[in-house]
Design a protein around this motif. Structure first.
Motif, mmCIF file in Angstrom:
data_model
loop_
_atom_site.group_PDB
_atom_site.id
_atom_site.type_symbol
_atom_site.label_atom_id
_atom_site.label_comp_id
_atom_site.label_asym_id
_atom_site.label_seq_id
_atom_site.Cartn_x
_atom_site.Cartn_y
_atom_site.Cartn_z
ATOM 1 N N GLN A 316 0.816 -1.202 0.000
ATOM 2 C CA GLN A 316 0.000 0.000 0.000
ATOM 3 C C GLN A 316 0.856 1.261 0.000
ATOM 4 N N PHE A 401 -8.041 8.411 4.437
ATOM 5 C CA PHE A 401 -7.617 7.012 4.291
ATOM 6 C C PHE A 401 -7.653 6.392 5.691
ATOM 7 N N VAL A 427 -12.684 1.585 1.226
ATOM 8 C CA VAL A 427 -11.688 1.327 2.274
ATOM 9 C C VAL A 427 -12.357 1.144 3.633
ATOM 10 N N ASP A 431 -10.514 -3.724 5.207
ATOM 11 C CA ASP A 431 -9.261 -3.173 5.731
ATOM 12 C C ASP A 431 -8.032 -3.820 5.094
ATOM 13 N N LYS A 433 -7.950 -4.091 1.667
ATOM 14 C CA LYS A 433 -7.919 -3.602 0.288
ATOM 15 C C LYS A 433 -6.688 -2.729 0.055
ATOM 16 N N VAL A 435 -5.390 0.224 -2.169
ATOM 17 C CA VAL A 435 -5.782 1.284 -3.097
ATOM 18 C C VAL A 435 -4.649 1.467 -4.096
#
Length: 501
Positions: A316, A401, A427, A431, A433, A435
């Motif tokens: 992430q 975020f 999102v 939790d 995922k 982006v």
């Protein structure tokens, strides 16, 4: 010793007990200053783990706390700092094991009472304790206040809407909303409209993330329900929000027993506007970033910080980095040493070299000063309440975020209620995922260079004006705090009268 204030009245002495976490300590440290300015003696009680970190971080900067001077007398203020063991071993991962920390904190009442009793004779210049201001998540103070026969003032460090949802958590259990079913978050028929206070309808995912555990025997789940029971047992309620943002009704809803409830925030703002430094950071702040900001164009910089606790996966962080690079904007990025799943971040190969002319990386930043800087045009944030308040108070729109706790509600309200920012899709539902860089870049570009983004900047500038009016003389929060001190003075007067009868 019978200590009087300058008006000949019995001096007030507040004990302030924060939850041992950066955001909670910061908010209550600001309240300590505002009370001290109003002539109140303050005893501020941190856990030893927090106190040591604050002292260490403050060695190279300004701070109210120091190792050698635990009593502060400045411009007539009297603030005393005490610390108490939190009951955990030194090497315990406190922020990474919240369940064990919460359970331990719930048992601190006897030790806290012993600490306050033993400290009474060590500072003869301090009058007897007249009230306790307790973080809403420090239930251990209930019995202490009862045993000491002083008012227990509950301080909510969350926005009013999040506070109401937590205060009524046991009711929400009875109504079937807790445990939270995340899959129902997009179902309009599952909106929570049964809570008082005229707060906006809540989605299931707006509730504190700790209630997503499907096993009601989960330690953290049970701990927060227990806190909810104790949060109704206060003699006074203070909330770190302002009436113009959320309304009086939302604040009043936190009084389940008819006690006064007042909005007194944003707590940091009057101290900031009047130049009072209330640094209580757990990290050394790198003020060199302000010099770097001086060299950037007005409104051009994206400030990135995910707070003091949130962690992200390496994947992430890589996608965030590439999205920032693709945005074409200069950026200031706070990268804690434990940001990447407890480790230092490893950024994409060649990223720092490619962005070195428009990027700066720091371990920690003086956030309010950064957000107040003219070159900052956007805040990519974890959506903690302190950060949200600071951003709107400085007129900076946000991209949220969220990570845990109340951050999901703050993020959604910023986007859908206050209309001062955007977020990333889903999102709040997943939790895990990741982006991707394309979405990061796209959202940042929408905020920085489209009419949509300009409208949100206009909205947040209006909130900035409202927040400043609230905390300055004559404003709603300023007057509410004066009312609180007056009420505590009257309570002290009645107590003194009863003691002599």
């Amino acid at each position: 010793m019978n200590i009087m204030n300058q008006k000949g009245e019995h001096a007030l002495h507040a004990v302030i007990v924060p939850t041992p976490a950066q955001g909670h300590v910061n908010a209550l440290m600001n309240l300590a200053q505002l009370l001290a300015i109003r002539g109140v003696f303050v005893t501020f009680v941190n856990t030893e783990w927090i106190h040591e970190r604050v002292v260490e971080a403050s060695k190279k900067g300004k701070s109210l706390v120091s190792k050698d001077n635990l009593e502060l007398e400045q411009q007539g203020w009297r603030i005393r700092f005490l610390s108490i063991p939190d009951g955990l071993p030194p090497n315990h991962g406190r922020t990474s094991n919240g369940a064990e920390l919460m359970v331990s904190l719930q048992k601190l009442g006897p030790a806290l009472e012993d600490l306050l009793s033993s400290a009474q004779g060590k500072s003869p210049s301090f009058p007897p304790i007249t009230f306790i201001v307790t973080d809403a998540f420090m239930s251990c103070t209930e019995q202490v206040a009862t045993n000491m026969s002083v008012p227990r003032v509950i301080f909510w460090p969350l926005c009013a809407a999040a506070s109401v949802s937590q205060c009524y958590a046991n009711f929400l259990v009875s109504e079937g909303f807790i445990p939270v079913n995340v899959s129902e978050a997009k179902n309009p028929e599952k909106l929570i409209i049964c809570l008082p206070g005229n707060i906006p309808p809540l989605k299931p995912t707006d509730l504190l993330s700790f209630y997503r555990a499907q096993d009601p025997s989960d330690i953290l789940f049970k701990a927060f329900l227990y806190e909810s029971q104790k949060q109704s047992k206060g003699d006074y309620i203070l909330v770190n929000t302002f009436e113009e943002l959320e309304g009086k009704d939302a604040v009043t809803a936190l009084s389940l027993n008819g006690s006064p409830a007042l909005a007194i925030g944003p707590l940091f703002l009057s101290n900031f506007l009047e130049g009072r430094d209330s640094c209580s950071s757990l990290w050394e702040e790198e003020e060199c970033c302000l010099t770097w900001l001086d060299m950037q164009q007005p409104g051009s910089v994206i400030y990135v910080s995910f707070g003091s606790i949130a962690v992200k996966s390496e994947q992430q962080l890589e996608q965030v980095a590439l999205g920032l690079e693709g945005s074409g904007q200069p950026f200031l990025w706070v990268l804690r040493l434990d940001i990447a799943e407890g480790q230092a971040a490893i950024l994409p190969e060649g990223f720092e070299e490619r962005t070195k002319k428009r990027a700066l990386f720091v371990r920690w930043a003086p956030q309010a000063k950064v957000l107040a800087h003219a070159s900052v045009g956007l805040f990519l944030t974890h959506s903690g309440w302190n950060s949200t308040l600071e951003s709107m108070s400085m007129g900076v729109p946000v991209v949220g975020f969220p990570y845990f706790g109340d951050q999901f509600l703050n993020c959604r309200f910023a986007k859908e209620v206050w209309k001062i920012g955007l977020d990333f899709e889903d999102v709040d539902l997943d939790d895990q995922k990741v982006v991707m860089k394309e979405e990061v870049e796209g959202v940042l570009r929408r905020m920085m260079s489209t009419p949509e983004g300009k409208k949100m900047r206009d909205n947040v500038l209006r909130l900035k004006e409202s927040a400043a009016k609230a905390v300055l003389p004559g404003g709603s929060s300023f007057l509410n705090l004066n009312t609180f001190v007056k009420d505590m003075t009257m309570s002290k007067g009645l107590q003194s009268k009863n003691e002599t009868m």
